[in-house]
Design an enzyme around this catalytic site. Structure first.
Site, PDB file in Angstrom:
ATOM      1  CG  HIS A 134      -1.940  -1.050   1.267  1.00 19.71           C
ATOM      2  ND1 HIS A 134      -2.840  -1.256   0.244  1.00 19.71           N
ATOM      3  CD2 HIS A 134      -2.215  -1.993   2.219  1.00 19.71           C
ATOM      4  CE1 HIS A 134      -3.630  -2.279   0.566  1.00 19.71           C
ATOM      5  NE2 HIS A 134      -3.266  -2.740   1.751  1.00 19.71           N
ATOM      6  CG  ASP A 169      -3.034  -8.500   1.256  1.00 17.90           C
ATOM      7  OD1 ASP A 169      -2.109  -8.778   2.034  1.00 17.90           O
ATOM      8  OD2 ASP A 169      -4.003  -7.778   1.562  1.00 17.90           O
ATOM      9  CG  HIS A 171      -6.454  -5.150   2.492  1.00 18.34           C
ATOM     10  ND1 HIS A 171      -5.938  -6.080   3.372  1.00 18.34           N
ATOM     11  CD2 HIS A 171      -7.428  -4.480   3.154  1.00 18.34           C
ATOM     12  CE1 HIS A 171      -6.585  -5.985   4.532  1.00 18.34           C
ATOM     13  NE2 HIS A 171      -7.498  -5.024   4.434  1.00 18.34           N
ATOM     14  CG  ASP A 258      -5.001  -9.838   4.234  1.00 18.53           C
ATOM     15  OD1 ASP A 258      -4.809 -10.469   3.178  1.00 18.53           O
ATOM     16  OD2 ASP A 258      -4.718  -8.630   4.354  1.00 18.53           O
TER      17      ASP A 258
HETATM   18 ZN   LIG Z   1      -4.160  -7.088   3.288  1.00 19.19          ZN
END
Ligand SMILES: [Zn+2]
Length: 368
Positions: A134, A169, A171, A258
């Site tokens: 990120h 992931d 995200h 995750d």
């Molecule tokens: Zn994540």
């Protein structure tokens, strides 16, 4: 048999975000302990490799000099630097003592993995402390200070290599996508929980890249309760055909866990069986492979999943029964999940139908 490297040093977990933060340093320490309990590095051709920190010039492959200098000053306790300007401070991205050294070491670990793989010294190298996807050029984001993935892919691209980046992931891999949004030399593919439900709120199917990079950013947003079968079906329909078309020299994967049904921060419903199938699919591509860690906030699941992942990378079969030394200390007895998510069949069906629609829309937009 291909050589594998695991990039690791206790310095990677010596400093952390603090005990109240989901990015707990036990994630790394427990993974290392579990791998050691299995004797993962005792075998010829499976090496434990110590990282060196990324230099300022290396960090600047993606980050601005202003941001790098600010992270250093804040880490040293300077109070005149406005942390908020860099999205640092109380909350997701706290300033902690040793932050600069710790985060530059994580970036250095991923560069080390890339150097080994690019030189052919390892067929695969796992920088399990990396995958901090990120972090943006000029600010921290989503627990990530330095974006080791973007930095390292820049480094590889500068050496003329075509890089396929696949991010599993939960995200969206927004920082990596942003770094290569205009490039046709790097293909980024991110499968994740939809930005409608989860940070960072991006990663929709219509984010396809721009200019020369159009068609080289690919996103598969998924609904909460997407399970192994729905996820794997979407993955199989998107990743292998696009990878074949792109013909990469090297594979970089972000292997956040995750997506797991027991993860406290997200709503996808994968098990370790689905996760291992994804890692196996990467292995079977047969490309030089730089593997990164990423998210995952149930520390027990993280250790089990990344141990499974390294077993697949290094072509070692770890028995499902966890060695007693680790089991007694941490309470985990089996490497794989024994149970699975209990989903409302309507939620699961809705998630599967959504995944299929996303795949169909991508096939239409990109013609594969
Ligand atoms: Zn994540």
């Amino acid at each position: 048999m291909r050589k594998s490297g695991f990039i690791c040093s206790p310095a990677l977990w010596a400093h952390g975000h603090g005990d109240a933060h989901p990015m707990r340093s036990e994630r790394l320490e427990m993974t290392y302990q579990l791998l050691q309990a299995y004797g993962a590095f005792d075998r010829e051709g499976s090496d434990l490799i110590a990282p060196t920190p990324a230099s300022e010039d290396e960090l600047a492959l993606w980050h601005t000099r202003d941001y790098i200098a600010a992270v250093r000053r804040l880490s040293e306790g300077d109070t005149s630097t406005p942390a908020w300007r860099y999205n640092l401070g109380p909350g997701d991205n706290p300033v902690f003592p040793g932050m600069y050294d710790s985060e530059a070491l994580k970036a250095g670990a991923t560069l080390q993995a890339a150097r080994l793989v690019a030189a052919g010294e390892c067929g695969v190298a796992f920088s399990f402390a990396g995958g901090l996807h990120h972090a943006m050029a000029g600010h921290a984001s989503g627990f990530c200070v330095f974006n080791d993935a973007a930095i390292t892919i820049r480094w590889l691209a500068e050496r003329g290599l075509r890089v396929l980046y696949v991010d599993i992931d939960a995200h969206h891999g927004d920082g990596v996508q942003a770094a290569f949004y205009g490039s046709d030399r790097v293909l980024t593919i991110s499968l994740h929980e939809s930005g409608r439900y989860l940070f960072p709120g991006t990663g929709f199917m219509n984010e396809l890249g721009e200019g020369a990079g159009r068609g080289y950013s690919v996103n598969v947003p998924l609904l909460p309760y997407t399970d192994d079968a729905a996820y794997l079906s979407a993955f199989d329909q998107v990743v292998p055909p696009l990878a074949a078309q792109f013909a990469p020299d090297l594979l970089v994967t972000q292997l956040g866990i995750d997506t797991h049904y027991q993860d406290p921060l997200t709503h996808l419903a994968l098990t370790t069986h689905g996760y291992a199938a994804l890692v196996r699919a990467f292995h079977d591509m047969g490309l030089p492979w730089v593997a990164l860690g990423g998210g995952g906030y149930n520390v027990h699941t993280v250790a089990r999943a990344w141990t499974l992942a390294y077993g697949i990378m290094s072509e070692q079969e770890f028995p499902d029964e966890i060695p007693a030394s680790y089991a007694q200390r941490y309470g985990d007895r089996r490497l794989h999940d024994r149970g699975g998510p209990r989903l409302d069949p309507r939620d699961a069906a809705r998630a599967r139908a959504h995944a299929e629609r996303q795949v169909a829309a991508l096939q239409e937009a990109l013609g594969f």
